[in-house]
Scaffold this motif. Structure first.
Motif, mmCIF file in Angstrom:
data_model
loop_
_atom_site.group_PDB
_atom_site.id
_atom_site.type_symbol
_atom_site.label_atom_id
_atom_site.label_comp_id
_atom_site.label_asym_id
_atom_site.label_seq_id
_atom_site.Cartn_x
_atom_site.Cartn_y
_atom_site.Cartn_z
ATOM 1 N N THR A 206 41.106 36.987 35.034
ATOM 2 C CA THR A 206 40.083 36.846 36.080
ATOM 3 C C THR A 206 39.119 35.712 35.722
ATOM 4 O O THR A 206 38.803 34.856 36.563
ATOM 5 C CB THR A 206 39.298 38.178 36.220
ATOM 6 N N VAL A 207 38.682 35.703 34.477
ATOM 7 C CA VAL A 207 37.715 34.699 34.041
ATOM 8 C C VAL A 207 38.326 33.291 34.056
ATOM 9 O O VAL A 207 37.717 32.334 34.555
ATOM 10 C CB VAL A 207 37.180 35.059 32.627
ATOM 11 N N VAL A 208 39.557 33.168 33.544
ATOM 12 C CA VAL A 208 40.197 31.846 33.497
ATOM 13 C C VAL A 208 40.410 31.306 34.917
ATOM 14 O O VAL A 208 40.105 30.143 35.204
ATOM 15 C CB VAL A 208 41.530 31.878 32.705
ATOM 16 N N ALA A 209 40.918 32.173 35.813
ATOM 17 C CA ALA A 209 41.177 31.710 37.185
ATOM 18 C C ALA A 209 39.881 31.252 37.853
ATOM 19 O O ALA A 209 39.850 30.216 38.534
ATOM 20 C CB ALA A 209 41.833 32.827 37.997
ATOM 21 N N HIS A 210 38.814 31.997 37.617
ATOM 22 C CA HIS A 210 37.512 31.634 38.169
ATOM 23 C C HIS A 210 37.062 30.266 37.629
ATOM 24 O O HIS A 210 36.596 29.395 38.378
ATOM 25 C CB HIS A 210 36.506 32.735 37.791
ATOM 26 N N ALA A 211 37.239 30.079 36.331
ATOM 27 C CA ALA A 211 36.843 28.807 35.704
ATOM 28 C C ALA A 211 37.653 27.634 36.255
ATOM 29 O O ALA A 211 37.112 26.556 36.525
ATOM 30 C CB ALA A 211 37.014 28.904 34.186
#
Ligand SMILES: Cc1cc2nc3c(=O)[nH]c(=O)nc-3n(C[C@H](O)[C@H](O)[C@H](O)COP(=O)(O)OP(=O)(O)OC[C@H]3O[C@@H](n4cnc5c(N)ncnc54)[C@H](O)[C@@H]3O)c2cc1C
Lengths: 320, 247
Positions: free
Chosen positions: A76-81
């Protein structure tokens, strides 16, 4: 922009990340864009020095929850970044965490993905990535059709390319969802290089006859600073621990040097080691199939050859 | 407890790897097909072990493929499982395969979704991770151990140079590998029972492929082994240093 995921464990950047950074930087150069890196959590490494592998910036999501790996949270965090930074190519190492993470990130970005890439993409006409298939017995060239591309790089297939430069470190603010799993303990075999990261591997098969005979193999490994591996029947019989089992149903490795001692070279064994750069086979049977996959071979009794090889290595090291 | 086990059809581990039609297709001539070993030995058998502990457990198998995958599904049903679902779609794009599985998973409301560590043909190790993202579920990869206590699962997963133990609340997606379960062979009763177990065929919701395979290629053959006399280990060391440059 090409964004490379930095993989860490115990607050240290993994070696496979250096290769992924070098690979991502080479893709960026080919596309005429920049390469930047993404770090989740905290590490003790000097982040500006990651510039050495060709990235101009390190985006740091400075949140202690991210020090441990949680596939769902990290994805979730990587995709958001990726969205926030407008990256168009996302690179991972095809290691344990990379395998868990990259496909989920691709889903969240609606991006095509190639895992286990073995070389730089061909960007002359579209975006074609070559990967190993059929357990290293073939390659497939795969076109990624989506605007964002996700690639994970097979370990030890591109190499680490370094030159002295520094990267700028920027803090990136991304909300971190609640943990989806709770890690309760970590058991690591201390003092050993993980097999998947080892550049030199000495491996033994049923030809060594029993666990009591492993001393000569361990001495050889020690003389080289190599990690140890084994064939499946050896780990099935508990002569050696399961984490040493390489092959189709064990760990797949690609070290610079693989020394196979008393291993016949069954097709399922080769599937785990055939990407090694140099293979040395020691076997008393000149017809052993492994010789067909070897670069160097010694036909004879391992119980005589292995100690002699260890002595020759120690002699060569002493004179160096 | 409801478990969904993903089953893939792969060539046998000893199959000759060759390509046809200008290296764009795998040569299926004479190839024996098997259940992907990780799916069979670890995820399916683990599900069966869980059902043996709690007989109210329901196991569904899912495969994405053409009618030619049915013998493989029957083979899997002979080991265990209550019914199978085949999504009638031929694709080697992981994204579309995962979307088909996610579609089945959503409808079935499963507590556990198992995949193998990877398939032995495309080696992509994508499906578990993708399905977990599509369903927004926790994902534990490369699991070597799983125990259930109510709705909490305790799992061990491989990490570089060791193992990590974690807990997760069901439902979760797990990719399984060696350690998870003990390999089994089907018995006659299982084979007979498999013939009458339900095998449902459903159509996929159409999804555009995100990747296309252009060509295949075989690796360059090794130029031939250089044999060194057993009493000339100094020479081997010299070759490894100066010719191969690996030590
Ligand atoms: C689906 C499937 C998956 C499999 N997965 C794997 C896998 O992941 N990894 C794996 O390793 N295997 C795997 N196998 C098993 C594989 O087929 C072989 O059985 C296995 O690799 C053989 O192990 P080995 O070479 O140690 O033993 P053997 O085949 O028994 O070979 C022993 C070798 O030692 C030599 N030898 C004996 N004495 C001496 C001596 N004194 N000095 C020197 N040499 C000597 C012999 O000539 C022989 O070549 C799998 C099999 C199947 C069917």
């Amino acid at each position: 922009m090409v964004l490379i995921y930095i993989d860490q464990a115990d607050q240290q950047i993994k070696k496979s990340t250096q290769e992924a950074l070098s690979y991502g930087a080479a893709i960026a150069k080919q596309l005429g864009t920049t390469a930047e890196a993404l770090l989740l959590g905290n590490v003790s490494d000097n982040l500006t020095a990651l510039g050495n592998y060709g990235v101009t910036k390190v985006h740091h999501i400075n949140n202690v929850q991210l020090n441990t790996f949680d596939a769902k949270v990290n994805a979730t965090v990587v995709a958001h970044a990726v969205k926030k930074l407008n990256a168009t190519v996302v690179v991972f190492a095809h290691n344990i965490n990379g395998k868990a993470l990259a496909p989920a990130v691709a889903v969240k970005l609606e991006a095509g993905i190639v895992t286990g890439a073995s070389s730089l993409p061909d960007t002359t006409n579209g975006f074609v990535v070559t990967k190993t298939v059929f357990s290293g017995k073939a390659f497939a060239a795969i076109q990624i059709e989506t605007p964002i591309k996700v690639i994970s790089l097979n370990q030890n297939s591109f190499g680490i390319h370094a030159q002295e430069t520094t990267a700028i470190v920027e803090i990136l603010d991304i909300p971190v969802p609640a943990p989806s799993i709770k890690i309760t303990s970590v058991d690591k075999i201390v003092g050993e290089i993980p097999l998947t990261e080892a550049t030199l591997v000495v491996s033994g098969g049923r030809g060594l006859k029993g666990p009591e005979n492993w001393g000569i193999l361990l001495d050889l490994a020690k003389s080289l600073g190599a990690s140890t591996a084994c064939s499946r029947p050896v780990s099935d019989a508990d002569w050696r621990p399961h984490h040493e089992h390489v092959g189709q149903t064990g760990i797949q490795i690609a070290p610079n040097l693989y020394i196979a001692i008393g291993i016949s070279g069954a097709i399922q064994h080769l599937a785990g080691v055939n990407r090694s750069k140099t293979i040395v086979v020691i076997n008393k049977d000149p017809e052993a199939p492994f010789f067909k996959a070897a670069d160097y071979g010694v036909v004879g009794d391992a119980f005589e050859i292995v100690p002699a090889l260890t002595a020759a290595i120690l002699k060569s090291k002493a004179s160096a | 407890m409801k478990i969904l086990v993903c089953i893939s059809k792969t060539p046998d581990t000893t199959a000759k790897i060759a390509f046809v039609e200008g290296n764009t297709k795998f040569d299926e001539n004479g190839v024996q097909w098997i259940i992907n070993p990780y799916d069979e030995w670890y995820s399916l058998v683990k599900a069966i072990e869980l059902k043996e502990k709690d007989p109210t457990t329901i196991i569904h198998l899912v495969t994405v493929g053409g009618a030619d995958t049915e013998p493989i599904i029957r083979k899997a049903l002979a080991l265990g499982g209550d019914e199978a679902i085949r999504v009638n779609s031929i694709s080697n794009d992981s994204f579309s395969v995962a979307a088909s599985i996610a579609q089945v998973a959503k409808e079935g409301a499963y507590d556990l979704i198992f995949t193998g560590k990877e398939t032995i043909d495309y080696n992509s190790s994508c499906i578990g991770s993708m399905v977990s993202a599509m369903l927004d579920l926790p994902f534990v990869s490369l699991a070597t151990h799983l125990e259930l206590n109510g709705t909490t699962a305790t799992l061990k997963r491989e990490i570089e140079g060791g193992e990590e133990t974690c807990e997760a609340i069901l439902p979760i997606v797990v990719s399984c590998q060696k350690g998870m379960a003990e390999q089994r062979i089907p018995n006659m009763r299982g084979i007979m029972a498999a013939r009458t177990k339900p095998l449902k065929v459903i159509e996929p919701t159409s999804i555009a492929a995100t990747t296309t395979i252009k060509t295949f290629e075989l690796p360059l053959a090794k130029t031939g082994v250089k044999l060194i006399d057993a009493d000339k280990m100094d020479e081997l060391v010299k070759l490894l240093k100066e010719e191969a440059k690996v030590i």
